[in-house]
Design a protein around this motif. Sequence first.
Motif, PDB file in Angstrom:
ATOM      1  N   GLY A  79       0.819  -1.208   0.000  1.00  0.00           N
ATOM      2  CA  GLY A  79       0.000   0.000   0.000  1.00  0.00           C
ATOM      3  C   GLY A  79       0.849   1.253   0.000  1.00  0.00           C
ATOM      4  N   TYR A  80       0.187   2.347   0.300  1.00  0.00           N
ATOM      5  CA  TYR A  80       0.810   3.674   0.258  1.00  0.00           C
ATOM      6  C   TYR A  80       0.388   4.432   1.502  1.00  0.00           C
ATOM      7  N   GLY A  81       1.329   5.148   2.105  1.00  0.00           N
ATOM      8  CA  GLY A  81       1.025   5.882   3.321  1.00  0.00           C
ATOM      9  C   GLY A  81       1.565   7.294   3.296  1.00  0.00           C
ATOM     10  N   PHE A 117       5.355   7.122   1.658  1.00  0.00           N
ATOM     11  CA  PHE A 117       6.128   5.896   1.580  1.00  0.00           C
ATOM     12  C   PHE A 117       5.247   4.748   1.099  1.00  0.00           C
ATOM     13  N   VAL A 118       5.901   3.689   0.654  1.00  0.00           N
ATOM     14  CA  VAL A 118       5.239   2.437   0.296  1.00  0.00           C
ATOM     15  C   VAL A 118       5.244   1.538   1.535  1.00  0.00           C
ATOM     16  N   ARG A 119       4.095   0.909   1.804  1.00  0.00           N
ATOM     17  CA  ARG A 119       3.975  -0.020   2.936  1.00  0.00           C
ATOM     18  C   ARG A 119       3.924  -1.445   2.395  1.00  0.00           C
ATOM     19  N   VAL A 120       4.826  -2.305   2.874  1.00  0.00           N
ATOM     20  CA  VAL A 120       4.863  -3.711   2.469  1.00  0.00           C
ATOM     21  C   VAL A 120       4.842  -4.559   3.734  1.00  0.00           C
ATOM     22  N   GLY A 121       3.939  -5.531   3.773  1.00  0.00           N
ATOM     23  CA  GLY A 121       3.855  -6.334   4.973  1.00  0.00           C
ATOM     24  C   GLY A 121       2.946  -7.528   4.825  1.00  0.00           C
ATOM     25  N   TYR A 172       8.251   0.310   5.970  1.00  0.00           N
ATOM     26  CA  TYR A 172       8.108   1.451   5.081  1.00  0.00           C
ATOM     27  C   TYR A 172       9.297   1.496   4.121  1.00  0.00           C
ATOM     28  N   LEU A 173       8.991   1.585   2.836  1.00  0.00           N
ATOM     29  CA  LEU A 173      10.022   1.636   1.803  1.00  0.00           C
ATOM     30  C   LEU A 173       9.882   2.919   0.992  1.00  0.00           C
ATOM     31  N   GLY A 227      15.635  14.867   2.131  1.00  0.00           N
ATOM     32  CA  GLY A 227      15.810  13.760   3.054  1.00  0.00           C
ATOM     33  C   GLY A 227      14.738  12.708   2.911  1.00  0.00           C
ATOM     34  N   GLY A 228      14.936  11.591   3.588  1.00  0.00           N
ATOM     35  CA  GLY A 228      13.979  10.500   3.575  1.00  0.00           C
ATOM     36  C   GLY A 228      13.736   9.979   4.976  1.00  0.00           C
ATOM     37  N   GLY A 229      13.728   8.681   5.108  1.00  0.00           N
ATOM     38  CA  GLY A 229      13.483   8.091   6.400  1.00  0.00           C
ATOM     39  C   GLY A 229      13.285   6.597   6.291  1.00  0.00           C
TER      40      GLY A 229
END
Length: 215
Positions: free
Chosen positions: A106-108, A123-127, A148-149, A158-160
């Motif tokens: 998903g997407y967050g 971010f992209v959520r993968v789980g 989070y990717l 910046g990112g995280g």
Amino acid sequence: MRYLATATLLLIAPGQAATQAGSPELEANVFSYLSRRNATLEQQVGQSSGAMTGVELAVSWNMLGATARMFDGSFSADVGDEAVGEVSRADVDLRAGPKIIAGQIGYGIRSFTGAFGTRRWSFVRVGARSAVSLGETGLRASLAAATYLGVSSSHDTGGGSGGEAETRLTYQFHSWPLYAALGYRIERFTVEDTVYTRPEETSGVLIAVGVRLTF
């Protein structure tokens, strides 16, 4: 991660298999979790308390599903000011697989409003998520976890990084399409920009009430 291993133990139900519903299912709930937030900035650690509240909508049919939710909350200082501010979240997920173990992507969007104004990350959520019905008791145990990717910031280069895990024990009322849930949620997020690295963690006990309809 130790918290994820601990949460997984809540789902152990020997001899229990998830029943796959053949009919479309619609679920909507409101939830809140009493939260503690820790954040570090320039070697200073702040702690704060607050309540995150939100709404969630989910649809599923056989081994496919989708979820959308929005929630936010304000935090006041317990120790220091590094964790003071307002956190807002919104995300959507698609999932595929049997209820006992399904993959999700998903997407967050996450934003924080504090002393430096409002900053936002996407971010992209993968789980994965799992749900196990505990016999005919009306209880369902569930676990969801995601990483989070590709975290990107709207205000600089910046990112995280980060991730989350959530457990719920849900009771479905037999005579009504209503349910209540009690669980625990933890989220870790690290801001990484050109000036500083800011790790933070938000966690707390989750309470939800909702309706589940099968067509």
